[in-house]
Design a protein around this motif. Structure first.
Motif, short mmCIF file in Angstrom:
data_model
loop_
_atom_site.label_atom_id
_atom_site.label_comp_id
_atom_site.label_asym_id
_atom_site.label_seq_id
_atom_site.Cartn_x
_atom_site.Cartn_y
_atom_site.Cartn_z
N THR A 109 -10.59 8.20 6.38
CA THR A 109 -9.04 9.00 5.67
C THR A 109 -9.07 10.44 5.91
O THR A 109 -10.01 11.11 5.92
CB THR A 109 -9.13 8.57 4.36
OG1 THR A 109 -10.20 9.09 3.69
CG2 THR A 109 -9.16 7.13 4.07
N ASP A 110 -7.94 10.96 5.70
CA ASP A 110 -7.75 12.47 5.90
C ASP A 110 -7.56 12.97 4.46
O ASP A 110 -7.68 12.24 3.57
CB ASP A 110 -6.51 12.73 6.80
CG ASP A 110 -5.25 12.23 6.19
OD1 ASP A 110 -5.07 11.64 4.98
OD2 ASP A 110 -4.21 12.11 7.07
N ASP A 111 -7.19 14.23 4.10
CA ASP A 111 -7.19 14.83 2.91
C ASP A 111 -6.11 14.36 2.10
O ASP A 111 -6.14 14.38 0.83
CB ASP A 111 -6.67 16.41 3.04
CG ASP A 111 -7.77 17.16 3.42
OD1 ASP A 111 -9.21 16.94 3.12
OD2 ASP A 111 -7.53 18.10 4.47
N SER A 112 -5.24 13.54 2.72
CA SER A 112 -4.03 13.10 1.92
C SER A 112 -4.30 11.59 1.47
O SER A 112 -3.52 10.75 0.65
CB SER A 112 -2.59 12.76 2.63
OG SER A 112 -2.28 14.11 3.03
N GLY A 113 -5.46 11.07 1.82
CA GLY A 113 -5.82 9.95 1.75
C GLY A 113 -5.19 8.84 2.58
O GLY A 113 -5.64 7.35 2.50
N ASP A 114 -4.66 8.91 3.54
CA ASP A 114 -3.98 8.25 4.82
C ASP A 114 -5.25 7.76 5.83
O ASP A 114 -6.02 8.35 5.87
CB ASP A 114 -3.02 8.96 5.49
CG ASP A 114 -1.73 9.45 4.94
OD1 ASP A 114 -1.30 8.85 3.76
OD2 ASP A 114 -0.95 10.34 5.15
N ILE A 115 -4.89 6.41 6.08
CA ILE A 115 -6.13 5.96 6.88
C ILE A 115 -5.84 6.15 8.49
O ILE A 115 -4.91 6.11 8.94
CB ILE A 115 -6.16 4.39 6.86
CG1 ILE A 115 -6.39 3.93 5.32
CG2 ILE A 115 -7.09 3.69 7.81
CD1 ILE A 115 -6.27 2.46 5.00
N ILE A 116 -7.03 6.88 8.72
CA ILE A 116 -6.92 7.60 10.34
C ILE A 116 -7.68 6.36 11.07
O ILE A 116 -7.23 6.11 12.32
CB ILE A 116 -7.81 8.90 10.25
CG1 ILE A 116 -7.40 9.73 9.56
CG2 ILE A 116 -8.14 9.25 11.71
CD1 ILE A 116 -5.88 10.23 9.78
N SER A 117 -8.45 5.69 10.91
CA SER A 117 -9.09 4.74 11.45
C SER A 117 -10.01 3.45 10.69
O SER A 117 -10.42 4.06 9.49
CB SER A 117 -10.26 5.25 12.53
OG SER A 117 -11.48 5.64 11.91
N ILE A 118 -10.36 2.42 11.18
CA ILE A 118 -11.03 1.47 10.65
C ILE A 118 -12.13 1.12 11.48
O ILE A 118 -11.73 0.70 12.45
CB ILE A 118 -10.16 0.14 9.99
CG1 ILE A 118 -9.04 0.76 9.09
CG2 ILE A 118 -11.13 -0.91 9.47
CD1 ILE A 118 -8.06 -0.18 8.66
N PHE A 119 -13.34 1.10 11.03
CA PHE A 119 -14.27 0.49 11.82
C PHE A 119 -15.20 -0.30 11.40
O PHE A 119 -15.41 -0.49 10.10
CB PHE A 119 -15.36 2.13 11.94
CG PHE A 119 -16.51 2.01 12.56
CD1 PHE A 119 -16.96 2.90 13.69
CD2 PHE A 119 -17.80 1.32 12.17
CE1 PHE A 119 -17.99 2.83 14.47
CE2 PHE A 119 -19.11 1.29 12.90
CZ PHE A 119 -19.13 2.34 13.80
N GLU A 120 -15.57 -1.37 11.87
CA GLU A 120 -16.15 -2.41 11.58
C GLU A 120 -17.51 -2.36 12.41
O GLU A 120 -17.55 -2.38 13.48
CB GLU A 120 -15.52 -3.65 11.76
CG GLU A 120 -14.31 -3.74 10.84
CD GLU A 120 -13.58 -4.92 10.99
OE1 GLU A 120 -13.04 -5.72 10.02
OE2 GLU A 120 -13.23 -5.28 12.28
N GLY A 121 -18.70 -2.51 11.61
CA GLY A 121 -19.95 -2.41 12.25
C GLY A 121 -20.77 -3.71 11.80
O GLY A 121 -20.76 -4.25 10.77
N MET A 122 -21.68 -4.25 12.95
CA MET A 122 -22.66 -5.20 12.47
C MET A 122 -23.85 -4.66 12.84
O MET A 122 -24.10 -4.12 14.14
CB MET A 122 -22.41 -6.38 13.39
CG MET A 122 -23.43 -7.31 13.09
SD MET A 122 -23.14 -9.06 14.14
CE MET A 122 -21.73 -9.42 13.36
N ALA A 123 -25.00 -4.66 11.82
CA ALA A 123 -26.34 -4.12 12.23
C ALA A 123 -27.31 -5.39 12.28
O ALA A 123 -27.31 -6.25 11.47
CB ALA A 123 -26.47 -3.15 11.06
#
Length: 135
Positions: A109-123
């Motif tokens: 998210t940015d300073d305003s709380g807006d979502i910039i990206s969604i990352f999904e990871g599997m480990a």
């Protein structure tokens, strides 16, 4: 988990990008990256690789937070909004965990709380303990 924060200070590429690991607890991590001129691409938005690196370090911290070495076996990132200035924040939350595989969702998210990206990871969770790699 101050030791884990110290451990991830060894990630030289994340440090070069200006990423700071703010919080780590079991299955959770939060990090920040203040945007500088070095983060911009040709159209003066934050380069996708910089955003990916922020999310990836946060994923690494959360997935290794149980003390067992965990390495990425699959990741996916979706960019939802251009980042232009200020500070970006990544928050990783564990969604599933078993002895071998764990999954995480990392929201940037940015300073305003807006979502910039969604990352999904599997480990993949290895047998090695993280402490084996401590200085």
């Amino acid at each position: 988990m101050e030791d884990l924060k110290k451990f991830f200070e060894r990630d030289k590429f994340a440090a070069l990008c200006g990423i700071e690991l703010l919080e780590v607890s079991e299955g959770y991590a939060k990090a920040s990256m203040k945007i500088t001129e070095n983060h911009y691409n040709g159209v003066r938005t934050v380069q996708g690789g910089a955003i990916f690196t922020l999310a990836d370090l946060t994923f690494a911290a959360a997935s290794n937070s149980h003390g067992t070495v965990a390495v990425a076996i699959n990741v996916n990132i979706s960019f939802t909004k251009a980042a232009l200035e200020g500070t970006l924040y990544a928050e990783a939350k564990e969604t599933t965990r078993n002895p071998k595989i764990s999954t995480y969702t990392i929201t940037v998210t940015d300073d305003s709380g807006d979502i910039i990206s969604i990352f999904e990871g599997m480990a993949y969770r290895k047998k090695q303990k993280l402490e084996e790699f401590a200085d």
